[in-house]
Scaffold this active site. Structure first.
Site, PDB file in Angstrom:
ATOM      1  N   ASP A 133     -37.383 -10.684 -33.862  1.00  0.00           N
ATOM      2  CA  ASP A 133     -36.409 -10.893 -34.928  1.00  0.00           C
ATOM      3  C   ASP A 133     -36.255 -12.388 -35.166  1.00  0.00           C
ATOM      4  O   ASP A 133     -36.106 -13.160 -34.210  1.00  0.00           O
ATOM      5  CB  ASP A 133     -35.061 -10.301 -34.518  1.00  0.00           C
ATOM      6  CG  ASP A 133     -34.494  -9.379 -35.579  1.00  0.00           C
ATOM      7  OD1 ASP A 133     -34.648  -9.699 -36.761  1.00  0.00           O
ATOM      8  OD2 ASP A 133     -33.899  -8.350 -35.221  1.00  0.00           O
ATOM      9  N   ASP A 235     -34.490 -11.548 -40.466  1.00  0.00           N
ATOM     10  CA  ASP A 235     -33.149 -11.017 -40.671  1.00  0.00           C
ATOM     11  C   ASP A 235     -32.457 -11.641 -41.869  1.00  0.00           C
ATOM     12  O   ASP A 235     -32.548 -12.856 -42.097  1.00  0.00           O
ATOM     13  CB  ASP A 235     -32.312 -11.260 -39.402  1.00  0.00           C
ATOM     14  CG  ASP A 235     -30.902 -10.734 -39.511  1.00  0.00           C
ATOM     15  OD1 ASP A 235     -30.727  -9.508 -39.461  1.00  0.00           O
ATOM     16  OD2 ASP A 235     -29.981 -11.551 -39.655  1.00  0.00           O
ATOM     17  N   GLU A 292     -35.988  -8.246 -44.082  1.00  0.00           N
ATOM     18  CA  GLU A 292     -34.786  -7.442 -44.304  1.00  0.00           C
ATOM     19  C   GLU A 292     -34.237  -7.864 -45.660  1.00  0.00           C
ATOM     20  O   GLU A 292     -33.549  -8.871 -45.782  1.00  0.00           O
ATOM     21  CB  GLU A 292     -33.747  -7.672 -43.205  1.00  0.00           C
ATOM     22  CG  GLU A 292     -32.529  -6.777 -43.376  1.00  0.00           C
ATOM     23  CD  GLU A 292     -31.359  -7.172 -42.482  1.00  0.00           C
ATOM     24  OE1 GLU A 292     -30.586  -6.278 -42.087  1.00  0.00           O
ATOM     25  OE2 GLU A 292     -31.212  -8.375 -42.185  1.00  0.00           O
ATOM     26  N   HIS A 360     -30.086  -0.844 -35.556  1.00  0.00           N
ATOM     27  CA  HIS A 360     -28.984  -1.297 -34.710  1.00  0.00           C
ATOM     28  C   HIS A 360     -27.685  -1.504 -35.484  1.00  0.00           C
ATOM     29  O   HIS A 360     -26.642  -1.751 -34.868  1.00  0.00           O
ATOM     30  CB  HIS A 360     -29.377  -2.608 -34.028  1.00  0.00           C
ATOM     31  CG  HIS A 360     -29.673  -3.709 -35.013  1.00  0.00           C
ATOM     32  ND1 HIS A 360     -30.819  -3.733 -35.772  1.00  0.00           N
ATOM     33  CD2 HIS A 360     -28.970  -4.807 -35.365  1.00  0.00           C
ATOM     34  CE1 HIS A 360     -30.809  -4.797 -36.550  1.00  0.00           C
ATOM     35  NE2 HIS A 360     -29.700  -5.471 -36.329  1.00  0.00           N
ATOM     36  N   ASP A 361     -27.725  -1.414 -36.805  1.00  0.00           N
ATOM     37  CA  ASP A 361     -26.533  -1.636 -37.627  1.00  0.00           C
ATOM     38  C   ASP A 361     -25.967  -0.352 -38.225  1.00  0.00           C
ATOM     39  O   ASP A 361     -24.948  -0.404 -38.913  1.00  0.00           O
ATOM     40  CB  ASP A 361     -26.853  -2.607 -38.773  1.00  0.00           C
ATOM     41  CG  ASP A 361     -26.916  -4.055 -38.305  1.00  0.00           C
ATOM     42  OD1 ASP A 361     -26.235  -4.370 -37.307  1.00  0.00           O
ATOM     43  OD2 ASP A 361     -27.640  -4.853 -38.924  1.00  0.00           O
TER      44      ASP A 361
END
Length: 830
Positions: A133, A235, A292, A360-361
């Site tokens: 990431d 990200d 993202e 993860h969100d």
């Protein structure tokens, strides 16, 4: 580090330059570009790891790099071959690692840089790849860059972040709301200015308008690539560009702070930054890039991921997964079809999708879209199927492969998530009851996805030997865990393994054309994937109710390759009407390669030669023709013992000419039609209503369907071209249904009985001709092309996505539930 993986499908050498840019080799091995658009990352299955919750190797209750190495074989055995690891950089951990204080150091609880090197080596030894990431929209407020930036208004790094004076009267620079609630501005007393933070106040936004900053970010990126990683997931990259001038947002409701996405998400001009970023970093290396890209629509996506000039190899889009924010427990299947189909068709020509349903969100999919109690196993496998076989690279989030669910902790103190804590405090200050706030967090909280991985039924689910883990463990680990599911043939985990194996063994699920079927069905998401030799039917009931539907294409149990039912499915032949159990899935593959080789438009453009006539003649030989060929074969064998070669050659030529002349009358129409079709293929425009859908080449099919989906207002609906009863060329270019159906042809028998011929040989040939032709006509009436349907894209009543707050929707859901309870109580009292 040496190359670790060679290409299993492409023999060409790896190029030293792609698109004019030098490629550095030796760090990781990727497939070269080919005319087939084959790329290793298209054929991969990705697995996302949230390191804090994956596996603890040293007993401190926190997952670490050593734990990841310890569990690599689980990922390998699952079938995944690309690992994405969430941030492991040095961080004060305000937002679980996404607040980076040093890009070139590792957070102490995760390990050391030597551990990272060991991880990279272990991944490559298992023939897998690894990406990290990369967070470049913001840093931690403890990063040395920001510490220096805030030290003085004249600091050399002052412009590395976004600073502004407040408005008169002590007001903030503008009315932007932070994504984590509250104002997006934080006051710095020492320099008497505000800094911008779109996320946490401890995560100041970087100023991408500063060239010196951008160059430093590029250096950091290349530093990691030189260590041997295989790429990045970048990200919040769509937030790096802010609206010039940072103006106030319209505020008709007179709110204190206004949702600010429109002014910092995919803002005009962002492409310039990203293009420079690519050319200065990963564009020079043989690696994969995943952005993202929140806020990027399907109509804009091709500019981001175009294979020749795109900014990334693929991007994550959130229209599909954010759909649950509008429904919260009641999945709108029609809206889902619209969203996914829009993206599939938008990128099928020159782009690529990153497919996912969990990360993860987001809360767990079985607890939001599905039924995690009565139909837990069924919905976990159904949701896996619907997205993993689409065009794109599937990403699996840790725990998804065993059907992990949401969790309910009693206290806000049990939730480390900074966003949840911020929301709780704001709502509590408004006088909202604790229990009501917690109900909303149970539904929307990010920590639902961050509870530790459930490995077995031992203490702490096998995640740690510590007495307490960094976050609570879901109590259902005693029945939902890896160890137990590995032993159960019918488990969610073993279904994932079969599904992954199916995708890897069938190119049609990677490169095949996606087409939507059952477009208007409110329960079943059905689509096909089509290649030159196969057509796959993916049928999924995404609801907890029985679903009935009818296809034009008959499907048989011999073509069924995967189902999620425990009980065997009854034998069936050419079945068109189906009744699916709640969350039932079936996958059929029609493979006609063994029966007949498909004729492409390129083949039809060639002139008809003697060789092609021999092939056609060989498929429809009369008894007289067979006898001539047998005589020719005998003469050829005899020739081995004779010296008069001229006589042999002359006799062979005469026999061959006789065979071909007798077959010529049966193939004249076919040859003529083929020639006419060649001209037609070259002259019919993409959006012509006279397009022959049955025989349309794959590339033209792609172009037409993409045009149909992206330009609905300007495209005339496609209709089947008029067919002639004697158009024999149709036999050469049948649809997939025509190669697989075994239905009797009444029309063929009728035609056969009414025909007359003067010889038994001609009767035999005529019978074959009419049966074959009528078989096509019967199958055309149930052609699978008629299953293809994009009506859902025209339905303006379907609201497929907006950035409506999940918490506002959760409040409405709770209100509805309370009203239903009250009504039920009133009825009981009566």
């Amino acid at each position: 580090m040496p190359d670790v993986i060679g290409s299993p499908t492409v023999d060409e050498p790896i190029p030293t330059a792609i698109d004019g840019c030098e490629v550095k080799l030796g760090k990781s091995s990727f497939f070269p570009k080919t005319k087939l658009r084959r790329q290793w990352w298209k054929e991969s299955i990705a697995y996302q790891i949230y390191p804090r919750s994956f596996q603890d190797s040293n007993g401190d209750g926190i997952g670490d790099i050593g734990g990841i190495i310890q569990r690599l074989d689980h990922i390998k055995n699952l079938g995944a071959d690309l690992i994405w690891i969430c941030p492991i950089y040095k961080s004060p951990n305000d937002d679980n690692g996404y607040d980076i204080s040093d890009y070139k150091q590792i957070m102490d609880v995760f390990g050391t840089m030597e551990d990272v090197d060991r991880l990279i080596q272990n991944v490559h030894e298992r023939k897998m790849r690894i990406i990290l990431d990369l967070v470049m929209n913001h840093t931690s407020d403890e990063h040395p860059w920001f510490i220096e930036s805030r030290s003085s208004r004249t600091s050399p790094k002052r412009d590395w972040y976004i600073w502004r004076d407040g408005k008169s009267g002590g007001l903030r620079p503008n009315n932007w709301e932070s994504i984590f609630n509250g104002s997006a501005w934080e006051y710095d007393k020492e320099t008497d200015q505000y800094y911008l933070h779109l996320f946490s106040r401890k995560m100041p936004d970087l100023n991408w308008e500063c060239k010196e900053l951008r160059e430093e970010l590029y250096n950091v990126t290349c530093w990691w690539l030189e260590r041997g990683i295989d790429g990045f997931r970048i990200d919040a990259v769509s937030h790096i560009k802010k609206k010039p001038g940072l103006p106030d947002l319209p505020n008709p409701k007179h709110l204190e702070f206004v949702s600010s996405f429109d002014y910092h998400m995919n803002v005009e001009g962002i492409e310039e930054h990203l293009r420079e970023f690519k050319s200065g970093t990963y564009g020079k290396y043989d690696v994969v890039s995943v952005g993202e890209a929140n806020g990027v629509g399907a109509d804009q996506a091709i500019d981001w991921v175009d294979e020749e000039n795109g900014l990334f190899n693929m991007i994550f889009q959130f229209e599909g997964t954010n759909l649950w924010e509008k429904t919260l427990g009641t999945l709108d299947v029609l809206a889902l079809k619209r969203i996914m189909t829009r993206w599939e068709k938008a990128l099928e020509k020159n782009g690529w999708n990153a497919l996912f349903i969990e990360n993860h969100d987001k809360p767990r999919i079985v607890s939001t879209w599905g039924n995690d109690k009565e139909y837990w196993r069924e919905c976990a496998t159904a949701f896996a199927t619907f997205y993993m076989l689409m065009m794109g690279t599937p990403f699996i989030y840790q725990g998804q492969e065993i059907g992990m669910t949401n969790v309910r902790f009693p206290s806000i103190n049990d939730y480390p998530d900074v966003a949840a804590k911020s929301f709780y405090n704001l709502e509590l200050a408004k006088g909202i009851d604790h229990n009501e706030i917690m109900q909303i967090i149970y539904i929307t909280g990010r920590d639902n996805a961050r509870t530790p991985m459930q490995w077995d039924d031992s203490l702490n689910a096998g995640f740690t030997t510590a007495q307490q883990s960094w976050i609570g463990i879901n109590p259902n680990y005693v029945r939902i865990n890896v160890a137990q599911q590995e032993k159960d043939e019918n488990s969610v985990l073993n279904f994932y393994k079969r599904l992954i194996r199916l995708r890897k063994e069938n190119d049609v699920f990677v490169y095949g054309v996606y087409d939507l079927i059952l477009s208007s069905h409110q329960q079943v998401y059905g689509y096909t994937r089509t290649s030159d030799t196969k057509r796959a039917y993916v049928l999924t009931n995404l609801t907890d109710r029985v679903a009935q539907f009818t296809l034009f294409q008959g499907l048989s149990s011999s073509q069924l390759v995967l189902s999620n039912l425990i009980e065997p499915i009854p034998e069936h032949q050419d079945q068109v009407s189906f009744k699916f159990h709640p969350y039932e899935i079936r996958i059929y593959i029609i493979d006609y390669k063994r029966k007949e080789t498909r004729r492409h438009s390129s083949d039809r453009k060639k002139s008809v030669t003697i060789a092609s006539n021999e092939t056609v003649a060989g498929t429809n030989l009369t008894k007289r023709q067979k006898a001539a060929l047998e005589k020719l074969e005998q003469m050829s064998i005899k020739a081995l013992n004779q010296d008069n070669h001229k006589e042999i050659i002359k006799a062979a030529a005469v026999a061959t000419k006789k065979v071909l002349s007798e077959a010529k009358s049966a193939t004249t129409l076919r040859t003529k039609a083929t020639s006419e079709t060649t001209v037609s293929d070259e002259s019919i425009p993409v959006d012509s209503p006279a397009i022959d859908l049955e025989n349309e080449p794959i590339q033209k099919k792609r172009e037409r369907q993409r045009s149909l989906v992206l330009n609905l207002e300007h495209v005339t609906p496609i209709v089947l071209a008029a067919s002639s009863e004697h158009n024999s060329c149709e036999q050469l270019r049948r649809s997939f249904s025509s190669h697989t159906s075994s239905k009797p042809s009444l029309k063929g028998h009728h035609a056969d009985s009414s025909s007359s011929s003067s010889s038994s040989e001609e009767e035999e040939f005529q019978e074959k001709e009419t049966t074959s032709t009528s078989e096509f006509e019967e199958e055309t009436s149930t052609s699978d092309s008629k299953d293809i349907d994009y009506a859902v894209l025209y339905d303006d009543t379907i609201e497929d996505f907006s950035y409506t707050s999940a918490r506002e929707q959760a409040k409405k859901r709770l209100l509805r539930s309370q009203q239903e309870i009250m009504l039920q109580q009133i009825k009981e009292q009566e």
